[in-house]
Design an enzyme around this catalytic site. Sequence first.
Site, PDB file in Angstrom:
ATOM      1  N   SER A 136      61.546  59.600  52.664  1.00 23.83           N
ATOM      2  CA  SER A 136      60.932  60.504  51.695  1.00 23.83           C
ATOM      3  C   SER A 136      59.814  61.321  52.361  1.00 23.83           C
ATOM      4  O   SER A 136      60.091  62.054  53.306  1.00 23.83           O
ATOM      5  CB  SER A 136      60.452  59.702  50.488  1.00 23.83           C
ATOM      6  OG  SER A 136      60.043  60.549  49.453  1.00 23.83           O
ATOM      7  N   HIS A 178      65.486  63.128  48.544  1.00 18.74           N
ATOM      8  CA  HIS A 178      65.840  62.941  47.121  1.00 18.74           C
ATOM      9  C   HIS A 178      66.684  64.146  46.684  1.00 18.74           C
ATOM     10  O   HIS A 178      66.489  64.700  45.610  1.00 18.74           O
ATOM     11  CB  HIS A 178      64.586  62.857  46.232  1.00 18.74           C
ATOM     12  CG  HIS A 178      63.592  61.825  46.649  1.00 18.74           C
ATOM     13  ND1 HIS A 178      63.732  60.492  46.343  1.00 18.74           N
ATOM     14  CD2 HIS A 178      62.432  61.924  47.355  1.00 18.74           C
ATOM     15  CE1 HIS A 178      62.690  59.810  46.829  1.00 18.74           C
ATOM     16  NE2 HIS A 178      61.897  60.651  47.448  1.00 18.74           N
ATOM     17  N   GLU A 205      69.166  60.283  48.252  1.00 21.85           N
ATOM     18  CA  GLU A 205      68.530  58.961  48.314  1.00 21.85           C
ATOM     19  C   GLU A 205      69.494  57.942  48.941  1.00 21.85           C
ATOM     20  O   GLU A 205      70.716  58.126  48.914  1.00 21.85           O
ATOM     21  CB  GLU A 205      68.106  58.519  46.910  1.00 21.85           C
ATOM     22  CG  GLU A 205      66.981  59.421  46.381  1.00 21.85           C
ATOM     23  CD  GLU A 205      66.461  59.035  45.001  1.00 21.85           C
ATOM     24  OE1 GLU A 205      67.031  58.118  44.365  1.00 21.85           O
ATOM     25  OE2 GLU A 205      65.478  59.661  44.552  1.00 21.85           O
TER      26      GLU A 205
END
Lengths: 276, 276
Positions: A136, A178, A205
């Site tokens: 992330s 994401h 993800e």
Amino acid sequence: MPPAKVSQHQRRGYIVPVGGAEDKDSNPTILERFVERSGGEHARIAVIPTASRLDDTGSRYEHIFQQLGASHARSLEYHRREDADRGEWLSYLKEATGIFLTGGNQLRISTVLGGTDVARAIRTANASGTTVGGTSAGAAILSEHMIAFGASGSTPRAGMASLAPGFGLTNKVIIDQHFRQRDRIGRLLAALAFNPFAIGIGLDEDTGAFIDAEDVLEVVGSGCITVVDLGGLEHSSMDMADEGDAICMTGIKMHLLDNGSRYDLKSRTAHPSAHR
Amino acid sequence: MPPAKVSQHQRRGYIVPVGGAEDKDSNPTILERFVERSGGEHARIAVIPTASRLDDTGSRYEHIFQQLGASHARSLEYHRREDADRGEWLSYLKEATGIFLTGGNQLRISTVLGGTDVARAIRTANASGTTVGGTSAGAAILSEHMIAFGASGSTPRAGMASLAPGFGLTNKVIIDQHFRQRDRIGRLLAALAFNPFAIGIGLDEDTGAFIDAEDVLEVVGSGCITVVDLGGLEHSSMDMADEGDAICMTGIKMHLLDNGSRYDLKSRTAHPSAHR
């Protein structure tokens, strides 16, 4: 700054951006592969939880990496700029065989660590063979140009993506995470539109890209990587677009790659898993 | 069925899919252009509100088209299959210079009108020069293969798009609407993956495609049209994908086109607005 120079007798370590929310329990294929690429049972992994505001993020990854067979894993709790001066932490970082940056806010990583010995040590370590990855926010920071923040949606609009300097382990890609879950194709396209030289890497993800020393990327995980290549861009309205205007672009090339697929960032060719 | 044959001395009328939620008040450029392409002050427009469950959808468009200068506009309230037998409505339809299908549910249009004289009349009218358009559901129905329903998201997955036969005014495109607003790039790609021969046309809201007799499309409106061209597809995992699996595809070409841009569906070339 350009990627740290890899000297003649060394190979750059893997660069491993992960799209966030990677499986940590039942099927942790990405983190397993990360340990493997960091030396397996000989792995010494430095966890950098700077992006996170949670107290236990670092210790959680310490535990996971140990469970997955790393001989050492230690969280270096860099939360303020002065933490970068701690000599003992820096020594651990320099001797690590793998460095992993957790999720959170990528602007915290760049704000706290940008320009410090820690950032320099990470660049030098990767250039001399150490695997460096992150999930992330920890993925975004790896490249030269990172998406600091932006808006969701599938149409790119001027002002939709804000770039900031990252650690610069590679300047070949701009990374987004994401990807499917937060509908980010618009902001990745908007980020690339500024200067189409880089290749866009949109990570779903639980999906990671293992980029080797030859700049060949392998997809690992349960989602997809969307590769956006503007190398054949015919036209872009980016230079004339006002804030909020849709950006018109023609000649975009895109590949949707799943687990086991490879993409060569140098030749810009895709090698789907089924064809290998 | 293939598009209705255009005889040698005729030109096909415009085909005008609109992405839904087109401006009807302050800046109704799309509907204005529709009236113009239907003959302007000589326009006789048949509105078909079959997709809608609201009572006033048809009369609302009657009013709008009259306000925009059409000499006649009339809503033909086809809501049950037997309505297709009404001779007087069919006569109006056959003499119309423009036919407009409203939004709602495209499966209502195909269920109520599929295989009737009304559907045949619309095909024949378009082949002999009548402009035929529609918004949202009314856009989807225009092509040979229509997306009946599907799931949102940016990664295409097997089973994400369900196709059904449409009116077949063109077989060159598969149309999707509310494109950015409902995050439909995944379902458009999934629909194209079944058989990559068609070109995907993703229409944002308040955005229309005016497709002329030469199959050149012009973008009109405030949003974008995303053109997806799988003509250069190198690999697709569609044949091996189980329900819900992400579809891996390489060699996707994409163009993001704004107001005034054109796309030639025959040569598969984009002509951005700024370059004309």
